[in-house]
Design a protein around this motif. Structure first.
Motif, short mmCIF file in Angstrom:
data_model
loop_
_atom_site.label_atom_id
_atom_site.label_comp_id
_atom_site.label_asym_id
_atom_site.label_seq_id
_atom_site.Cartn_x
_atom_site.Cartn_y
_atom_site.Cartn_z
N UNK A 13 0.88 -1.32 -0.06
CA UNK A 13 0.01 -0.20 0.12
C UNK A 13 0.78 1.28 0.01
N UNK B 229 0.90 5.04 -22.22
CA UNK B 229 -0.48 5.46 -21.97
C UNK B 229 -0.97 6.68 -22.96
N UNK C 36 -4.72 7.31 -25.46
CA UNK C 36 -5.32 8.54 -25.02
C UNK C 36 -5.44 9.57 -26.13
N UNK D 51 -7.72 8.43 -28.93
CA UNK D 51 -9.10 8.48 -28.66
C UNK D 51 -9.56 10.17 -28.54
N UNK E 118 -12.60 3.78 -33.59
CA UNK E 118 -13.04 3.79 -32.10
C UNK E 118 -13.11 2.59 -31.48
N UNK F 44 -10.39 1.34 -28.37
CA UNK F 44 -11.02 0.96 -26.91
C UNK F 44 -10.35 -0.53 -26.66
N UNK G 52 -6.80 -0.41 -25.93
CA UNK G 52 -6.11 0.56 -24.60
C UNK G 52 -5.69 -0.54 -23.37
N UNK H 133 -2.37 -0.44 -21.46
CA UNK H 133 -2.20 -0.21 -20.05
C UNK H 133 -1.33 -1.30 -19.54
N UNK I 67 6.03 0.23 -14.86
CA UNK I 67 6.21 0.65 -13.70
C UNK I 67 6.31 -0.28 -12.57
N UNK J 79 -15.96 6.56 -26.26
CA UNK J 79 -14.36 7.04 -25.88
C UNK J 79 -14.36 7.57 -24.70
N UNK K 121 -12.99 5.07 -21.73
CA UNK K 121 -11.74 4.68 -21.89
C UNK K 121 -10.66 5.71 -21.58
N UNK K 122 -10.94 7.11 -22.02
CA UNK K 122 -10.00 7.99 -21.61
C UNK K 122 -10.00 8.06 -19.95
N UNK L 186 -10.43 6.10 -17.77
CA UNK L 186 -9.77 4.79 -17.28
C UNK L 186 -8.33 5.20 -17.46
N UNK L 187 -7.96 5.86 -18.70
CA UNK L 187 -6.21 5.88 -18.77
C UNK L 187 -5.85 6.83 -17.78
N UNK L 188 -6.85 7.91 -17.52
CA UNK L 188 -6.36 9.06 -16.63
C UNK L 188 -6.17 8.54 -15.14
N UNK M 62 -5.77 5.53 -14.09
CA UNK M 62 -4.59 4.71 -13.97
C UNK M 62 -3.38 5.40 -13.18
N UNK M 63 -3.27 6.79 -13.57
CA UNK M 63 -2.31 7.76 -12.99
C UNK M 63 -2.52 8.17 -11.78
N UNK N 168 -5.76 6.73 -3.47
CA UNK N 168 -6.13 5.75 -2.85
C UNK N 168 -5.05 5.39 -1.42
N UNK N 169 -4.02 5.69 -1.92
CA UNK N 169 -2.74 5.51 -0.90
C UNK N 169 -2.93 6.56 0.36
N UNK O 30 -6.20 5.62 2.27
CA UNK O 30 -5.90 4.49 3.14
C UNK O 30 -5.04 4.89 4.28
#
Lengths: 73, 272
Positions: A5, A21, A25, A28, A52, A56, A59, A63, A70, B80, B83-84, B86-88, B90-91, B97-98, B101
């Motif tokens: 964590x 990533x 992005x 799209x 599209x 999708x 993606x 990711x 990472x 779209x 999906x966009x 979700x990409x954002x 991810x970062x 969340x940390x 918590x």
């Protein structure tokens, strides 16, 4: 267990994962005006819709690579 | 008879979904952390199922479909934007969340209050959240109402039924919390997937021969809409129509004026 964590150590690769990533992005967000065509049809779908749907579906792969970069095992 | 079958199916789905949610939390001891964030222990697959279930609402089925039908290709943005997002996420979600918590935070208002050391900002976030949930819930209730209207073939009072459905939802959420909602998502995801396959494959084959057949119908309609001459003609027709109406109104006015002036003359001549 507690380590999971905390902030991951491997932030040195975050720029690389960010670039990976950024590909779907940008595809799209900036891409659609350049793919805004009816032809050629792909599986009967107009080109824009097929473009599209392709991005999708692609993606998660991008990711996956981004998160893999990472956190190398 | 049709309405009874349709409503029975809806009833089964509601009871089954709620049952699954309550079954999922039967051994869980409810406290605020468990209720709001599932004890922070939902796990990746369960969280994924929950998010998939939360993303698809009655907007997806009624709003998005209606928008695509009336506006055409601009509705593709719906494909779209998630999906966009979700990409954002991810970062920026893992750090949030940390932080949450570490400080045992429960709501987004908590997060802003702690992160920026400002209870006032937390209160503002709460207020904005509540205010902007109102139209969202209204949208969902309208969706339920439309569904029940169609399923009941006009035999049931849809306002009452939507109220009842809302009561059920609130009751379910109060009992089950986030973990129950995640369990209910199992059923919801399966139903959504089934409905998408049905709408995307079975309906086109039934009415157009193949999924490609539907798409082939679209440019015909679009060509009609884009026909400038036709639109111009429509505009001219409307102008003519407007002119006719205004002309009729004018004539009526003139006639009324004549009548009143005639009456005035009669009266004057009668007096004389």
């Amino acid at each position: 267990m507690e380590d999971r964590y905390e902030k991951p150590e491997e932030d040195k690769n975050s720029l690389a994962s960010f670039c990976i990533a950024a590909i779907p992005f940008l595809a799209l967000t900036i891409g659609p005006p350049f793919a805004n065509r009816l032809e050629p049809r792909i599986f009967g779908l107009p080109f824009l819709l097929a473009y599209l749907v392709f991005w999708v579906l692609a993606t998660p792969l991008f990711m996956l690579v981004a998160s893999w970069i990472r956190r190398p095992r | 008879m049709k309405s009874i079958i349709a409503l029975a199916i809806i009833g089964c789905v509601i009871v089954g979904t709620a049952g699954l949610g309550i079954f999922g939390v039967r051994k869980v001891k409810m406290d605020p952390t468990q209720f709001i964030v599932g004890g922070r222990s939902l796990g990746a697959i369960f969280l994924w199922l929950l998010m998939a279930g939360e993303v698809y609402t009655s907007f997806t089925f009624l709003g998005a479909a209606g928008w695509a039908y009336s506006k055409g290709a601009p509705a593709f943005y719906i494909i779209c934007y998630l999906t966009v997002a979700c990409i954002l996420s991810f970062f920026y979600l893992p750090p949030i969340w940390r932080t949450a918590r570490r400080h045992s935070l429960l709501t987004s208002a908590d997060y802003f209050a702690v992160k920026y050391q400002s209870p006032l900002l937390g209160a503002l976030v709460t207020l904005v959240g509540v205010v902007f949930l109102v139209p969202y819930i209204t949208l969902q209730l309208t969706g339920i109402q439309i569904l029940l209207q169609i399923a009941g073939y006009g035999t049931i009072d849809s306002v009452l039924a939507a109220g009842l459905a809302f009561g059920l939802i609130v009751g379910f959420v109060l009992v089950s919390g986030l973990r129950g909602a995640a369990w209910a998502s199992l059923m919801k995801d399966a139903l959504v997937l089934g409905a998408v396959l049905f709408a995307g494959i079975v309906l086109p084959i039934q009415f157009f021969g193949s999924p490609k057949g539907v798409i082939d119908q679209v440019p015909k309609g679009a060509a009609q809409l884009d026909d400038f001459g036709r639109r111009n003609q429509q505009f001219r027709n409307r102008l003519v129509c407007f002119h006719r109406i205004s002309d009729r109104v004018r004539r009526l006015h003139v006639a009324a004026f004549h009548r009143s002036s005639l009456r005035g003359k009669e009266r004057r001549s009668g007096q004389a």
